[in-house]
Design a protein around this motif. Sequence first.
Motif, short mmCIF file in Angstrom:
data_model
loop_
_atom_site.label_atom_id
_atom_site.label_comp_id
_atom_site.label_asym_id
_atom_site.label_seq_id
_atom_site.Cartn_x
_atom_site.Cartn_y
_atom_site.Cartn_z
N GLN A 70 1.69 11.83 -9.45
CA GLN A 70 1.16 13.19 -9.27
C GLN A 70 2.25 14.24 -9.44
O GLN A 70 2.03 15.29 -10.07
CB GLN A 70 0.52 13.31 -7.88
N ASN A 71 3.44 13.94 -8.88
CA ASN A 71 4.55 14.88 -9.04
C ASN A 71 4.94 15.02 -10.50
O ASN A 71 5.21 16.13 -10.98
CB ASN A 71 5.77 14.41 -8.23
N ASN A 72 4.97 13.89 -11.21
CA ASN A 72 5.28 13.95 -12.64
C ASN A 72 4.22 14.75 -13.40
O ASN A 72 4.55 15.51 -14.32
CB ASN A 72 5.38 12.54 -13.21
N ASN A 121 3.29 5.69 -2.79
CA ASN A 121 4.49 6.37 -3.30
C ASN A 121 4.45 6.50 -4.82
O ASN A 121 4.82 7.55 -5.38
CB ASN A 121 5.75 5.62 -2.88
N ASN A 122 4.00 5.43 -5.49
CA ASN A 122 3.88 5.49 -6.94
C ASN A 122 2.86 6.54 -7.37
O ASN A 122 3.06 7.28 -8.33
CB ASN A 122 3.48 4.12 -7.49
N GLN A 153 0.83 -1.21 0.00
CA GLN A 153 0.00 0.00 0.00
C GLN A 153 0.87 1.26 0.00
O GLN A 153 0.58 2.23 -0.72
CB GLN A 153 -0.94 0.00 1.22
N LEU A 154 1.94 1.21 0.83
CA LEU A 154 2.86 2.35 0.85
C LEU A 154 3.53 2.53 -0.51
O LEU A 154 3.71 3.67 -0.99
CB LEU A 154 3.92 2.14 1.94
#
Length: 312
Positions: A90-92, A84-85, A79-80
């Motif tokens: 989202q950052n990308n 993170n993915n 889940q973590l």
Amino acid sequence: MKEDNENIHTNNIEQKYVPYTLAAVITSPIIGWILVKEKGYNFSELGTFGDFLGGSTVPLLTFITILLLIRTIRIQNNQLEIQNNQLEIQNNQLVIQKDEYTLLRKEMEDTKKALQEQGKTARMQRYENSFFIQINELRNIKKELEEGEHYSFHPGGKVPYKNVMEHTYKRIREMAFEDMVDYNLIHKLEEKSPAFLHEYGKLYDRAYSHWISDADDFNPFSTYHFIIERIVILIFHYKDVMDKWELKYYKDFLYEEISSEGINMVLLHLIMRSKERLKVKELKLDDYISPYNNPDFNRALFDFLLKGSQEW
């Protein structure tokens, strides 16, 4: 890939052993009850069996707990990792959006610059058309100025433009200084003092008026000065659209048409009679003044006039 294999292995262990263990745990009390009630075994004799059963089931339950704990940890790790993915995605996406916004802003700036350039080009085309139309009119009036029969200083025929301007400016200056002598101002006032320059300016202006009114039959000087005034106003109006080199080019072009013989008279007319002192000053047209026969006096006169006074 390695993590996927480990997950599969753990799931296989759970699927294989957990059901049997649960079945043993559930059926063990039932078996004890059958042995006591149905078979008649003495309960006290089953203490050893109970100890055996407890000692056997506790490790199994502990093993199951460990397996479930491992699975819980792996689920949490997955889940973590998924979170993170997602955060990375989202950052990308934010980076992509930022890049798109940067590109969009650059495109908008480029479009704005292109529109400004188009606007400047259109305005400069209008300016150039108007400028050269005025220059052609100036050239035509210069031809009329060259007609010698208009001037008492020439018996007739054609007089070169530069000669006309030189003689006219010289005669107006002489008339102004003659009046300075007649009024005894030469001896009363210090030359190049503000009072002297002020009186000279007034007498020069009066001498110019007399010269125009005394001209034979027809005198094109009024039209000549009017055309130059329109050209100066045109340059002033479009000066903010031009680059520095463009502004200098058109000022130089106008100066060449006026000539060094006529520039002082033209600038004095613009300042004193056309009331365009501020335009002359801002365009720095006084940089073109001719030294003539008294450079220091000419410079002092224009500096005084460009500062302004109640009359000019």
